[in-house]
Motif scaffolding. Sequence first.
Motif, PDB file in Angstrom:
ATOM      1  N   ALA A  99      21.977  41.823  36.905  1.00  0.00           N
ATOM      2  CA  ALA A  99      22.134  42.742  35.765  1.00  0.00           C
ATOM      3  C   ALA A  99      21.227  42.338  34.614  1.00  0.00           C
ATOM      4  N   LEU A 100      21.198  41.047  34.294  1.00  0.00           N
ATOM      5  CA  LEU A 100      20.362  40.612  33.169  1.00  0.00           C
ATOM      6  C   LEU A 100      18.881  40.714  33.519  1.00  0.00           C
ATOM      7  N   ALA A 101      18.526  40.410  34.748  1.00  0.00           N
ATOM      8  CA  ALA A 101      17.126  40.539  35.174  1.00  0.00           C
ATOM      9  C   ALA A 101      16.673  41.986  35.069  1.00  0.00           C
ATOM     10  N   SER A 102      17.534  42.915  35.443  1.00  0.00           N
ATOM     11  CA  SER A 102      17.198  44.335  35.352  1.00  0.00           C
ATOM     12  C   SER A 102      17.024  44.765  33.897  1.00  0.00           C
ATOM     13  N   ALA A 103      17.960  44.362  33.049  1.00  0.00           N
ATOM     14  CA  ALA A 103      17.860  44.710  31.629  1.00  0.00           C
ATOM     15  C   ALA A 103      16.625  44.072  31.003  1.00  0.00           C
ATOM     16  N   TRP A 104      16.348  42.821  31.363  1.00  0.00           N
ATOM     17  CA  TRP A 104      15.183  42.121  30.823  1.00  0.00           C
ATOM     18  C   TRP A 104      13.894  42.828  31.255  1.00  0.00           C
ATOM     19  N   GLY A 105      13.839  43.267  32.506  1.00  0.00           N
ATOM     20  CA  GLY A 105      12.677  44.017  32.990  1.00  0.00           C
ATOM     21  C   GLY A 105      12.506  45.330  32.227  1.00  0.00           C
ATOM     22  N   ASP A 106      13.621  46.026  31.991  1.00  0.00           N
ATOM     23  CA  ASP A 106      13.566  47.267  31.202  1.00  0.00           C
ATOM     24  C   ASP A 106      13.030  46.981  29.805  1.00  0.00           C
ATOM     25  N   LEU A 107      13.528  45.913  29.200  1.00  0.00           N
ATOM     26  CA  LEU A 107      13.082  45.551  27.854  1.00  0.00           C
ATOM     27  C   LEU A 107      11.592  45.230  27.840  1.00  0.00           C
ATOM     28  N   GLU A 108      11.137  44.448  28.790  1.00  0.00           N
ATOM     29  CA  GLU A 108       9.716  44.100  28.838  1.00  0.00           C
ATOM     30  C   GLU A 108       8.842  45.343  28.982  1.00  0.00           C
ATOM     31  N   ARG A 109       9.247  46.270  29.841  1.00  0.00           N
ATOM     32  CA  ARG A 109       8.463  47.498  30.037  1.00  0.00           C
ATOM     33  C   ARG A 109       8.436  48.342  28.759  1.00  0.00           C
ATOM     34  N   THR A 110       9.577  48.471  28.109  1.00  0.00           N
ATOM     35  CA  THR A 110       9.638  49.286  26.900  1.00  0.00           C
ATOM     36  C   THR A 110       8.856  48.639  25.767  1.00  0.00           C
ATOM     37  N   VAL A 111       8.941  47.324  25.646  1.00  0.00           N
ATOM     38  CA  VAL A 111       8.178  46.628  24.602  1.00  0.00           C
ATOM     39  C   VAL A 111       6.678  46.802  24.841  1.00  0.00           C
ATOM     40  N   ARG A 112       6.232  46.707  26.087  1.00  0.00           N
ATOM     41  CA  ARG A 112       4.808  46.952  26.384  1.00  0.00           C
ATOM     42  C   ARG A 112       4.411  48.375  25.985  1.00  0.00           C
ATOM     43  N   ALA A 113       5.262  49.341  26.298  1.00  0.00           N
ATOM     44  CA  ALA A 113       4.972  50.735  25.919  1.00  0.00           C
ATOM     45  C   ALA A 113       4.929  50.882  24.397  1.00  0.00           C
ATOM     46  N   CYS A 114       5.820  50.181  23.704  1.00  0.00           N
ATOM     47  CA  CYS A 114       5.819  50.220  22.232  1.00  0.00           C
ATOM     48  C   CYS A 114       4.533  49.626  21.675  1.00  0.00           C
ATOM     49  N   LYS A 115       4.086  48.523  22.254  1.00  0.00           N
ATOM     50  CA  LYS A 115       2.841  47.895  21.795  1.00  0.00           C
ATOM     51  C   LYS A 115       1.664  48.832  22.004  1.00  0.00           C
ATOM     52  N   GLU A 116       1.615  49.487  23.161  1.00  0.00           N
ATOM     53  CA  GLU A 116       0.534  50.432  23.440  1.00  0.00           C
ATOM     54  C   GLU A 116       0.581  51.612  22.471  1.00  0.00           C
ATOM     55  N   ALA A 117       1.770  52.139  22.213  1.00  0.00           N
ATOM     56  CA  ALA A 117       1.916  53.260  21.278  1.00  0.00           C
ATOM     57  C   ALA A 117       1.542  52.832  19.867  1.00  0.00           C
ATOM     58  N   SER A 118       1.933  51.649  19.489  1.00  0.00           N
ATOM     59  CA  SER A 118       1.618  51.139  18.153  1.00  0.00           C
ATOM     60  C   SER A 118       0.107  50.972  17.984  1.00  0.00           C
ATOM     61  N   THR A 119      -0.553  50.441  19.003  1.00  0.00           N
ATOM     62  CA  THR A 119      -2.012  50.294  18.966  1.00  0.00           C
ATOM     63  C   THR A 119      -2.681  51.660  18.871  1.00  0.00           C
ATOM     64  N   ARG A 120      -2.213  52.596  19.674  1.00  0.00           N
ATOM     65  CA  ARG A 120      -2.758  53.956  19.651  1.00  0.00           C
ATOM     66  C   ARG A 120      -2.591  54.575  18.261  1.00  0.00           C
ATOM     67  N   ASN A 121      -1.391  54.426  17.685  1.00  0.00           N
ATOM     68  CA  ASN A 121      -1.122  54.993  16.365  1.00  0.00           C
ATOM     69  C   ASN A 121      -1.996  54.341  15.305  1.00  0.00           C
ATOM     70  N   GLY A 122      -2.122  53.029  15.379  1.00  0.00           N
ATOM     71  CA  GLY A 122      -2.954  52.319  14.409  1.00  0.00           C
ATOM     72  C   GLY A 122      -4.408  52.738  14.500  1.00  0.00           C
ATOM     73  N   THR A 123      -4.895  52.920  15.713  1.00  0.00           N
ATOM     74  CA  THR A 123      -6.273  53.361  15.916  1.00  0.00           C
ATOM     75  C   THR A 123      -6.476  54.756  15.326  1.00  0.00           C
ATOM     76  N   LEU A 124      -5.542  55.654  15.574  1.00  0.00           N
ATOM     77  CA  LEU A 124      -5.636  57.005  15.023  1.00  0.00           C
ATOM     78  C   LEU A 124      -5.642  56.971  13.501  1.00  0.00           C
ATOM     79  N   LEU A 125      -4.722  56.221  12.922  1.00  0.00           N
ATOM     80  CA  LEU A 125      -4.653  56.153  11.459  1.00  0.00           C
ATOM     81  C   LEU A 125      -5.913  55.527  10.870  1.00  0.00           C
ATOM     82  N   ALA A 126      -6.460  54.515  11.525  1.00  0.00           N
ATOM     83  CA  ALA A 126      -7.693  53.888  11.039  1.00  0.00           C
ATOM     84  C   ALA A 126      -8.860  54.871  11.123  1.00  0.00           C
TER      85      ALA A 126
END
Length: 146
Positions: A99-126
């Motif tokens: 259960a924790l491994a599954s949740a941790w994997g979900d968290l890692e995937r979502t955090v990576r997606a957040c980082k990519e979205a944040s980079t994309r947003n920052g690039t657009l704003l710049a």
Amino acid sequence: MSPNLPRLTRQQAITALADGVQADVRDSAEVLALLERQFEAALRHRSSELAGLAELLTPLLDAMEARRQQRVSLVRALLGPEATMAQFIGTLPGPARDALASAWGDLERTVRACKEASTRNGTLLAEQYTVMQRVLHGEEGIYAPR
């Protein structure tokens, strides 16, 4: 346990770690949704919406950072100063580990997606800022003789 943490039993620490990961899974999904809204607002030059989204993002990110720090402290208190979350998960019995491994994997995937979205947003704003600077101030040497 660490002197910075309240005295917890091992089971309380395990529960706090699992609950923290679940809270981060929930909050990171909300962060990702807000980052998507931020991108749309930036595309449409809606600065007041961007400010409102920043106000929504800040407490979520602060809470996630606090839970991350707690997680690091708890894992190190349980397993030693160089311990990782993966090592901690490996110490758990079958169903809890899965259960924790599954949740941790979900968290890692979502955090990576957040980082990519944040980079994309920052690039657009710049890029938008650079364009606005050119519009307002022109480019140096654009009208200089060749």
